[in-house]
Each structure stands twice: as C-alpha cells, then as structure tokens.
Scaffold this motif. Structure first.
Motif, mmCIF file in Angstrom:
data_model
loop_
_atom_site.group_PDB
_atom_site.id
_atom_site.type_symbol
_atom_site.label_atom_id
_atom_site.label_comp_id
_atom_site.label_asym_id
_atom_site.label_seq_id
_atom_site.Cartn_x
_atom_site.Cartn_y
_atom_site.Cartn_z
ATOM 1 N N SER A 169 -4.519 -5.282 15.365
ATOM 2 C CA SER A 169 -5.154 -6.227 16.293
ATOM 3 C C SER A 169 -5.068 -7.671 15.812
ATOM 4 N N GLN A 211 0.293 -0.213 17.279
ATOM 5 C CA GLN A 211 -0.890 0.568 16.863
ATOM 6 C C GLN A 211 -2.214 -0.177 17.003
ATOM 7 N N TYR A 225 -11.681 -10.172 13.253
ATOM 8 C CA TYR A 225 -10.543 -10.363 14.167
ATOM 9 C C TYR A 225 -10.487 -11.808 14.653
ATOM 10 N N ARG A 232 0.894 -1.167 0.000
ATOM 11 C CA ARG A 232 0.000 0.000 0.000
ATOM 12 C C ARG A 232 0.925 1.207 0.000
ATOM 13 N N GLY A 277 -5.728 -1.497 17.545
ATOM 14 C CA GLY A 277 -6.831 -0.781 18.181
ATOM 15 C C GLY A 277 -8.141 -1.548 18.215
ATOM 16 N N GLY A 278 -8.587 -2.032 17.047
ATOM 17 C CA GLY A 278 -9.928 -2.609 16.926
ATOM 18 C C GLY A 278 -10.168 -3.837 17.785
HETATM 19 C C1 PLP Z 1 -1.670 2.034 9.664
HETATM 20 C C2 PLP Z 1 -2.454 0.966 10.344
HETATM 21 N N1 PLP Z 1 -2.012 0.511 11.529
HETATM 22 C C3 PLP Z 1 -2.687 -0.444 12.201
HETATM 23 C C4 PLP Z 1 -3.842 -0.993 11.691
HETATM 24 C C5 PLP Z 1 -4.589 -2.016 12.499
HETATM 25 O O1 PLP Z 1 -5.684 -1.467 13.107
HETATM 26 P P1 PLP Z 1 -6.653 -2.346 14.004
HETATM 27 O O2 PLP Z 1 -5.870 -2.813 15.162
HETATM 28 O O3 PLP Z 1 -7.747 -1.397 14.406
HETATM 29 O O4 PLP Z 1 -7.141 -3.474 13.162
HETATM 30 C C6 PLP Z 1 -4.322 -0.552 10.449
HETATM 31 C C7 PLP Z 1 -5.533 -1.181 9.898
HETATM 32 O O5 PLP Z 1 -6.030 -0.993 8.850
HETATM 33 C C8 PLP Z 1 -3.620 0.461 9.765
HETATM 34 O O6 PLP Z 1 -4.054 0.917 8.584
#
Ligand code: PLP
Length: 369
Positions: A227, A243, A254, A152, A245-246
């Motif tokens: 997550s 990072q 998940y 990405r 979060g979800g």
């Molecule tokens: C930059 C980045 N970090 C971390 C995550 C993971 O996020 P989460 O833990 O909410 O799934 C994502 C998910 O798309 C992301 O784009």
C-alpha cells in the motif's frame, strides 16, 4: 464471535455507546478506499489485485475486495489462508515461507478446496513443500520470492533465481507459476526517490521473469507491491498482480509513506481519569493500540504534548488545559499502524453513519499461524 465478545450485541447502537476499547471500521470510508485501489490497480494499470489480508484479517473484507474486482487475496499465514478458504475465497497467495512438516501438510490439504500458491526461496523449502504435497497427494503451486532489495527472504534476482526455478520445476508435487518480490525497503523514500527505487526493484523482478521465460520456465504470475508503494510500482511494465492491502484502512504510517486515503479504521477508547486539566487517561494502552511504526493519535482533544501507552492505559498530556473532556467520554484514535493494531482485537465493529451495522470476528490474529 467469542461468547465473551464485548460488542457482539451492539448492532443498532451509536458508536459512542460501544464498550471500549473497540476497534471501529467506518465502512463507507473503507469502501471508498477499496474503490480507489481497484480503480488504480485494475482500471488504470490493467493488473490483477490480490490484496494482502495480514493486517485486515476479517473474511468479510476479503469477500468485499473480491466483489470489488480482486482476483483473490494474499495471506501471511496458513491459518489466515484457512479462514479465507472457509469463507469461500478460492484464489490465495501465501506470500511467506511455511516451514515444518505439519504446517506444510495443512497448506497441502488446502489445495483440495482452493488454489493456495506458496512463496518459496530455497531448495530446502521446496523439499518441505514437496514432501507435504506427496503425502497429501496434491500439487502445491509456488512462486519464487526474489529479494528485490529489502534484504528479508528471497532468492537473488537473475541467474540464482533461474537456477532455483529449474529446481522447482523438477520437484515432485510442485507446480511453478512465477515470481514475486516485496519492495518494502523503499517505503521510507520521498516521492521522487521512491519512484526511482521502485523502477529499479521492479525492473529486477521483471527482468528475472523474462529470463524464466527464455529458459522455458513459467512466469505467468509476477506479483509485488504494497500500500505504500503500489502507486509507483504498479505502473512499471511487466507485473501481473499487486499485493497492496492495508491501504483499504489507511493509518498514520501509510500517510507517512505517501498514501492519501481516508482513515477508515479507528480505536475507540473512553476517558477513565482526569488527574489534571492537561492530563487525560483513557482505557486503551499498548494491548489495544500498537506503536510499531509510530504512535496512534487521539482525535478531537486538541494539541497533544505527549502520549504514553502502558498496558491498559493511554496517558495523554495535552498542550493546553481542557475542562470539557469528562470521565466516561469517548476518545477515538487513528492507529499508528493498522496491521499491528487489528491483531490486538477479537472483533471489529462496523459502522455506517456512526451506527453499528455489524460486528466481525478477527480470525488468525494470535498464536495460531
Ligand atoms: C509480502 C508482502 N507483500 C506486500 C506487503 C504490503 O502489505 P500492505 O499493503 O498491507 O502494507 C507486505 C507488507 O509487509 C508484505 O510482507
């Protein structure tokens, strides 16, 4: 809270009395999930935790995470970051590239109120940030986003990243703090393969951080993991923060990605029609529940043969006839993916032991970025 909010006056009501469709948070399950993540990331791995709010949105959740030990939060948009700063969160990572001079100026202005680090991955983007910083007479802290395999955004690991680091260091109005990588491409793997893939993705990030330091560049922030990956990525030596979060909500995605957390977030709907003993129509369709990454699942209705989501209807075909579900009865769903479900709602009803304790607004969910 918008004046038209369906459930703003619902405090003290039972869950079954909510106007539907309603986004519901089981606050005790959420808090246990937060404690699980904080204990692993901060306690066991000795890292900082900066949970991603792109799917959680509500500022009360950020405030709770900070009380539970998070250093601040990660955001996806300037608008999310503005909402977090308004709510008193002082340490933010904007883990996306902000383009366009006007939006970059908003990011620059936030620096007067909080530390809002921006991800960046090109000289062209650094120039946008630099222009905004100089115009607002502030400094914008940045970390370089590396492509650790997801394909990405992100600069190539190793020398290309060091070269961009040198550009960032010389850029007026910019303060380089380190690096980040998001290993989203490894979510799909089985546990053993995921561990191997995490090792290799995180190694690329950590080795580039070592090259930064050798070159005299700052690499005090080395940020990664979500997550569905932190259990295998956080133990890799050399990261400084996570990072993820979800996972504080968890959901069917998940779960599929290997996270064994409680489902804290659900969508409450109501039966609006029973055309036959095997068909149940509820008042929640794809404007209420996303099917990105997988369909939601209704709870307590028995085996489901199929679920079709149209705009305002969930059309459930049961495997066996069921005469007990009547028009007006509540039907709760576990979201397929909370990230793309929360942003469909204006408010989140917070429940403790089945009683509404609070109703929180969901800022930054729509067109405003
Ligand atoms: C930059 C980045 N970090 C971390 C995550 C993971 O996020 P989460 O833990 O909410 O799934 C994502 C998910 O798309 C992301 O784009």
């Amino acid at each position: 809270m918008p004046a038209t909010s369906a459930n703003s006056q619902s405090i003290g009501l039972q869950k079954s009395e909510l106007e539907t469709p309603a986004l519901c948070l089981d606050i005790a399950a959420y808090q246990r999930n937060v404690a699980r993540m904080a204990s692993f990331i901060i306690g066991q791995c000795g890292l900082k935790w900066r949970p991603h709010m792109k799917g959680q949105k509500a500022v009360e959740l950020a405030q709770h995470a900070v009380r539970a030990g998070a250093i601040g939060v990660t955001c996806a948009t300037v608008y999310e970051a503005e909402a977090m700063v308004d709510a008193g969160v002082s340490e933010i990572l904007l883990a996306n590239q902000v383009a366009g001079d006007r939006k970059a100026r908003r990011l620059a202005r936030l620096q007067r109120l909080a530390t809002v680090i921006s991800a960046t991955d090109s000289a062209a983007h650094l120039e946008i940030l630099s222009r905004a910083a100089l115009a607002e007479q502030v400094t914008i802290p940045v970390i370089l986003e590396l492509d650790v395999g997801m394909g990405r955004c992100g600069v190539v690991c190793g020398k290309p990243a060091v070269d961009l680091g040198l550009v960032a260091e010389r850029m007026p109005g910019i303060e380089l703090l380190g690096l980040m990588g998001w290993e989203g491409h490894i979510l799909k793997y089985d546990p053993e393969e995921k561990k191997r893939q995490a090792q290799s993705a995180m190694q690329a990030l950590v080795e580039t951080a070592a090259m930064f330091r050798k070159e005299g560049l700052r690499a005090e922030v080395v940020s990664a993991a979500g997550s569905g990956t932190f259990l295998v990525s956080a133990p890799v030596a050399g990261l400084t923060e996570i990072q993820a979060g979800g996972g504080v909500f968890s959901d069917l995605s998940y779960q599929k990605w290997g996270l064994e957390h409680e489902f804290a977030l659900t969508v409450l709907t109501r039966v609006v029609s029973r055309p036959s003993p095997t068909r149940v129509l509820v008042d929640g369709g794809f404007k209420t529940m996303s099917y990105c990454h997988g369909y939601p699942e209704p709870l307590g209705v028995g085996a489901v043969k199929s679920l079709v989501l149209s705009a305002e209807h969930g059309n459930i075909e049961l495997a066996e006839p069921n005469d007990s579900l009547r028009v007006g009865d509540p039907v709760e769903f576990v979201p397929g993916y909370t990230d793309s479900t929360v942003c469909l709602h204006d408010e989140m009803c917070v429940l403790r032991d089945g009683v509404v304790e609070a109703v929180w607004g969901i800022p930054g969910r729509s067109g405003r970025r």
